[in-house]
Scaffold this motif. Structure first.
Motif, PDB file in Angstrom:
ATOM      1  N   SER A 149       3.753   9.471 -10.309  1.00  0.00           N
ATOM      2  CA  SER A 149       3.069   9.600 -11.605  1.00  0.00           C
ATOM      3  C   SER A 149       2.516  11.002 -11.831  1.00  0.00           C
ATOM      4  O   SER A 149       2.409  11.467 -12.976  1.00  0.00           O
ATOM      5  CB  SER A 149       1.947   8.568 -11.716  1.00  0.00           C
ATOM      6  OG  SER A 149       0.885   8.878 -10.822  1.00  0.00           O
ATOM      7  N   LEU A 150       2.186  11.702 -10.742  1.00  0.00           N
ATOM      8  CA  LEU A 150       1.619  13.055 -10.844  1.00  0.00           C
ATOM      9  C   LEU A 150       2.683  14.107 -11.180  1.00  0.00           C
ATOM     10  O   LEU A 150       2.338  15.263 -11.445  1.00  0.00           O
ATOM     11  CB  LEU A 150       0.928  13.433  -9.532  1.00  0.00           C
ATOM     12  CG  LEU A 150      -0.314  12.588  -9.165  1.00  0.00           C
ATOM     13  CD1 LEU A 150      -0.859  12.992  -7.806  1.00  0.00           C
ATOM     14  CD2 LEU A 150      -1.389  12.720 -10.250  1.00  0.00           C
TER      15      LEU A 150
ATOM     16  N   LEU B  59       4.177   5.538  -5.690  1.00  0.00           N
ATOM     17  CA  LEU B  59       4.172   5.470  -7.155  1.00  0.00           C
ATOM     18  C   LEU B  59       3.108   6.386  -7.755  1.00  0.00           C
ATOM     19  O   LEU B  59       3.316   6.992  -8.809  1.00  0.00           O
ATOM     20  CB  LEU B  59       3.948   4.031  -7.621  1.00  0.00           C
ATOM     21  CG  LEU B  59       5.148   3.088  -7.488  1.00  0.00           C
ATOM     22  CD1 LEU B  59       4.745   1.657  -7.815  1.00  0.00           C
ATOM     23  CD2 LEU B  59       6.287   3.535  -8.415  1.00  0.00           C
ATOM     24  N   GLN B  60       1.985   6.508  -7.064  1.00  0.00           N
ATOM     25  CA  GLN B  60       0.920   7.400  -7.529  1.00  0.00           C
ATOM     26  C   GLN B  60       1.398   8.863  -7.469  1.00  0.00           C
ATOM     27  O   GLN B  60       1.154   9.641  -8.394  1.00  0.00           O
ATOM     28  CB  GLN B  60      -0.337   7.218  -6.685  1.00  0.00           C
ATOM     29  CG  GLN B  60      -1.541   8.027  -7.189  1.00  0.00           C
ATOM     30  CD  GLN B  60      -2.790   7.750  -6.380  1.00  0.00           C
ATOM     31  OE1 GLN B  60      -2.732   7.445  -5.206  1.00  0.00           O
ATOM     32  NE2 GLN B  60      -3.941   7.840  -7.035  1.00  0.00           N
ATOM     33  N   LYS B  61       2.067   9.211  -6.373  1.00  0.00           N
ATOM     34  CA  LYS B  61       2.616  10.570  -6.249  1.00  0.00           C
ATOM     35  C   LYS B  61       3.633  10.834  -7.368  1.00  0.00           C
ATOM     36  O   LYS B  61       3.665  11.927  -7.952  1.00  0.00           O
ATOM     37  CB  LYS B  61       3.296  10.752  -4.895  1.00  0.00           C
ATOM     38  CG  LYS B  61       2.354  10.801  -3.703  1.00  0.00           C
ATOM     39  CD  LYS B  61       3.160  10.976  -2.411  1.00  0.00           C
ATOM     40  CE  LYS B  61       2.270  10.980  -1.187  1.00  0.00           C
ATOM     41  NZ  LYS B  61       3.066  11.123   0.080  1.00  0.00           N
TER      42      LYS B  61
ATOM     43  N   LYS C   7       4.572  13.892 -13.773  1.00  0.00           N
ATOM     44  CA  LYS C   7       4.771  13.811 -15.223  1.00  0.00           C
ATOM     45  C   LYS C   7       4.762  15.199 -15.852  1.00  0.00           C
ATOM     46  O   LYS C   7       3.882  16.006 -15.601  1.00  0.00           O
ATOM     47  CB  LYS C   7       3.670  12.955 -15.841  1.00  0.00           C
ATOM     48  CG  LYS C   7       3.749  12.808 -17.355  1.00  0.00           C
ATOM     49  CD  LYS C   7       2.607  11.950 -17.866  1.00  0.00           C
ATOM     50  CE  LYS C   7       2.628  11.844 -19.386  1.00  0.00           C
ATOM     51  NZ  LYS C   7       1.512  10.998 -19.898  1.00  0.00           N
TER      52      LYS C   7
ATOM     53  N   GLU D 244       0.830  -1.207   0.000  1.00  0.00           N
ATOM     54  CA  GLU D 244       0.000   0.000   0.000  1.00  0.00           C
ATOM     55  C   GLU D 244       0.869   1.263   0.000  1.00  0.00           C
ATOM     56  O   GLU D 244       0.590   2.224  -0.736  1.00  0.00           O
ATOM     57  CB  GLU D 244      -0.918   0.003   1.229  1.00  0.00           C
ATOM     58  CG  GLU D 244      -1.832   1.222   1.330  1.00  0.00           C
ATOM     59  CD  GLU D 244      -2.787   1.368   0.153  1.00  0.00           C
ATOM     60  OE1 GLU D 244      -3.293   2.486  -0.051  1.00  0.00           O
ATOM     61  OE2 GLU D 244      -3.032   0.371  -0.556  1.00  0.00           O
ATOM     62  N   GLU D 245       1.930   1.273   0.814  1.00  0.00           N
ATOM     63  CA  GLU D 245       2.828   2.435   0.846  1.00  0.00           C
ATOM     64  C   GLU D 245       3.529   2.612  -0.496  1.00  0.00           C
ATOM     65  O   GLU D 245       3.704   3.739  -0.976  1.00  0.00           O
ATOM     66  CB  GLU D 245       3.860   2.255   1.968  1.00  0.00           C
ATOM     67  CG  GLU D 245       3.278   2.385   3.371  1.00  0.00           C
ATOM     68  CD  GLU D 245       4.310   2.085   4.442  1.00  0.00           C
ATOM     69  OE1 GLU D 245       5.242   1.297   4.170  1.00  0.00           O
ATOM     70  OE2 GLU D 245       4.195   2.632   5.558  1.00  0.00           O
ATOM     71  N   ARG D 246       3.925   1.497  -1.106  1.00  0.00           N
ATOM     72  CA  ARG D 246       4.565   1.556  -2.417  1.00  0.00           C
ATOM     73  C   ARG D 246       3.610   2.110  -3.452  1.00  0.00           C
ATOM     74  O   ARG D 246       3.973   2.961  -4.276  1.00  0.00           O
ATOM     75  CB  ARG D 246       5.036   0.162  -2.828  1.00  0.00           C
ATOM     76  CG  ARG D 246       5.690   0.101  -4.208  1.00  0.00           C
ATOM     77  CD  ARG D 246       6.126  -1.317  -4.549  1.00  0.00           C
ATOM     78  NE  ARG D 246       6.759  -1.405  -5.850  1.00  0.00           N
ATOM     79  CZ  ARG D 246       6.096  -1.556  -7.001  1.00  0.00           C
ATOM     80  NH1 ARG D 246       4.754  -1.645  -6.994  1.00  0.00           N
ATOM     81  NH2 ARG D 246       6.762  -1.624  -8.155  1.00  0.00           N
ATOM     82  N   ARG D 247       2.364   1.655  -3.431  1.00  0.00           N
ATOM     83  CA  ARG D 247       1.360   2.123  -4.395  1.00  0.00           C
ATOM     84  C   ARG D 247       1.132   3.628  -4.270  1.00  0.00           C
ATOM     85  O   ARG D 247       1.061   4.348  -5.268  1.00  0.00           O
ATOM     86  CB  ARG D 247       0.042   1.377  -4.170  1.00  0.00           C
ATOM     87  CG  ARG D 247      -1.048   1.711  -5.205  1.00  0.00           C
ATOM     88  CD  ARG D 247      -2.389   1.168  -4.778  1.00  0.00           C
ATOM     89  NE  ARG D 247      -2.890   1.834  -3.571  1.00  0.00           N
ATOM     90  CZ  ARG D 247      -3.438   3.058  -3.581  1.00  0.00           C
ATOM     91  NH1 ARG D 247      -3.553   3.740  -4.708  1.00  0.00           N
ATOM     92  NH2 ARG D 247      -3.859   3.588  -2.450  1.00  0.00           N
ATOM     93  N   LYS D 248       1.063   4.113  -3.023  1.00  0.00           N
ATOM     94  CA  LYS D 248       0.822   5.538  -2.793  1.00  0.00           C
ATOM     95  C   LYS D 248       1.982   6.390  -3.322  1.00  0.00           C
ATOM     96  O   LYS D 248       1.768   7.443  -3.936  1.00  0.00           O
ATOM     97  CB  LYS D 248       0.618   5.802  -1.307  1.00  0.00           C
ATOM     98  CG  LYS D 248      -0.729   5.319  -0.775  1.00  0.00           C
ATOM     99  CD  LYS D 248      -0.857   5.637   0.713  1.00  0.00           C
ATOM    100  CE  LYS D 248      -2.205   5.184   1.259  1.00  0.00           C
ATOM    101  NZ  LYS D 248      -2.335   5.479   2.719  1.00  0.00           N
TER     102      LYS D 248
ATOM    103  N   ASP E  92       9.587   3.393 -15.409  1.00  0.00           N
ATOM    104  CA  ASP E  92       9.132   2.288 -14.573  1.00  0.00           C
ATOM    105  C   ASP E  92      10.176   2.052 -13.482  1.00  0.00           C
ATOM    106  O   ASP E  92      11.363   2.378 -13.669  1.00  0.00           O
ATOM    107  CB  ASP E  92       8.977   1.007 -15.406  1.00  0.00           C
ATOM    108  CG  ASP E  92       7.815   1.097 -16.382  1.00  0.00           C
ATOM    109  OD1 ASP E  92       6.874   1.862 -16.099  1.00  0.00           O
ATOM    110  OD2 ASP E  92       7.871   0.410 -17.418  1.00  0.00           O
TER     111      ASP E  92
END
Length: 404
Positions: free
Chosen positions: A296-297, A292-294, A299, A286-290, A346
């Motif tokens: 991606s923003l 990675l989402q940050k 870009k 979950e921490e990794r996903r959060k 990636d």
């Protein structure tokens, strides 16, 4: 200087310890390595994932590192070298940042495995002591004069007029004449492993005895005039992307991987990426996903990417500056080439977690190093050679008894 210091931290991240009367594993010049020292070190290596200590050769390697540590501390004591508390704490902080963690997090991680943080702290102190000892031994010899800088720049400029090879190496020394055939046989086996799918970089790290081994064997651009005749001849027959057959040098056998070739007219400028990076340390899904989402923003904005890395406080060095394409490890270069500028790549898996890169720009830069970079390279190489020579002397003069 700091680069030399940090390279020691990385190379010896497995060793540290304190004496306890629980059985003796080795005696080094009357200095004891206890069984408790050894067991704590094994537990530490398991905790950080540095070596597979179930293998006999890795246990032996670990003990050799511990013996070297004792020799370094003894040498520091001989030269009257010491490390202050603030100096040690600063080095601990640097090491933690370099590995994408904090002292608090590492202490907790080690405590869960029954290992005190002092196991790592003592190793950092040992490396500090050794660096200061080497600088004391080197004295003014380690200082780089302006004349030396100008002479080296002139030498590099002259070599830009020659054909150059970007090569990596695996070097296997021949210590005695009767070992020649055995070393050649080992070189042939390594060639077969690479042709069967093993990476040249991993084979270099595992087998090469050259200083370049820690960088996957990468030597950089080499002008023809700097090469031994046998090496020059073999490289001329090897296509880009291929490896040579074993080459007999003055001191052993070498394998070379030809990364690129450039002619004199191509030497004045080279392509480079301006790169930033973010470290994603081991964490929950979950921490990794959060994170990675940050990422991606960010870009489209290198500034946002760098700001995010700074706010996360996990990445030891964020802005890597301009790096020539030919100096980038192939996995990183592949990621950057397939990702548009100012977009995050990636994740790339590394020992300390994952790295995400962003190419902020792509530009032409001079092939000549800056005076500051050249000075750092010369000093680092000089100190590394002094350290290697001194450690060989200490090993040769030591009276060591191994009891396991």
């Amino acid at each position: 200087m700091i680069r030399f210091l940090l390279s020691l931290f990385v190379l010896n991240f497995f060793a540290a310890g304190a004496y306890a009367q629980t059985g003796i594993v080795a005696v080094v010049n009357d200095d004891v390595i206890s069984k408790l020292d050894y067991e704590q070190r094994l537990a530490f290596v398991k905790a950080v994932g540095g070596l597979d200590v179930s293998k006999k050769e890795n246990k032996e390697r670990l003990l050799r590192l511990m013996i070297d540590e004792r020799l370094k501390r003894q040498d520091a004591a001989y030269y009257g070298v010491s490390v202050g508390k603030d100096e040690l704490q600063n080095a601990v902080d640097i090491t933690m940042r370099q590995n994408g963690t904090t002292q608090e997090e590492m202490t907790k991680r080690l405590k869960e495995k029954g290992v005190p943080f002092s196991v790592l702290q003592d190793q950092i102190e040992t490396d500090l002591l050794f660096v200061k000892t080497i600088r004391k031994i080197a004295g003014q010899r380690s200082e780089i004069s302006e004349a030396e800088i100008k002479s080296r720049l002139k030498e590099i400029e002259e070599r830009t007029k020659e054909k150059q090879y970007l090569i990596s190496e695996i070097f296997l020394p021949v210590d005695e004449e009767n070992n020649d055939a055995a070393v050649y046989g080992q070189a042939v086996k390594i060639v077969m492993k690479i042709k069967s799918g093993a990476s040249f970089e991993s084979m270099a790290q595992q087998y090469s005895k050259a200083p370049s081994a820690q960088n996957g064997g990468l030597l950089g651009w080499m002008a023809e005039s700097s090469l031994e005749p046998a090496t020059k001849e073999e490289l001329a027959l090897t296509e880009t992307g291929q490896i040579t057959t074993p080459v007999r040098t003055k001191t052993g056998y070498a394998l070379y991987a030809v990364r690129a070739v450039r002619m004199p007219e191509d030497v004045k400028e080279q392509d480079a990426y301006h790169i930033a990076q973010i470290l994603i340390p081991p964490s929950s899904p979950e921490e990794r996903r959060k994170l990675l989402q940050k990422i991606s923003l960010t870009k489209g904005s290198c500034l946002k990417f760098i700001s995010l890395a700074q706010s996360e406080k996990k990445t030891p060095k964020i802005d890597l500056g301009n790096i020539p394409l030919t100096e980038l490890p192939q996995p990183i270069l592949d990621l950057l080439n397939e990702t548009p500028l100012t977009e995050p790549t990636d994740p790339l898996k590394i020992n300390e977690g994952e790295l995400v890169f962003m190419a902020c720009s792509k530009e032409k830069i001079s092939t000549l190093p800056s005076e500051e970079r050249l000075r750092d390279q010369i000093e680092t190489k000089r100190l590394e050679k002094t350290a290697e020579r001194r450690l060989r002397e200490l090993r040769r003069e030591a009276i060591t008894e191994i009891r396991i």
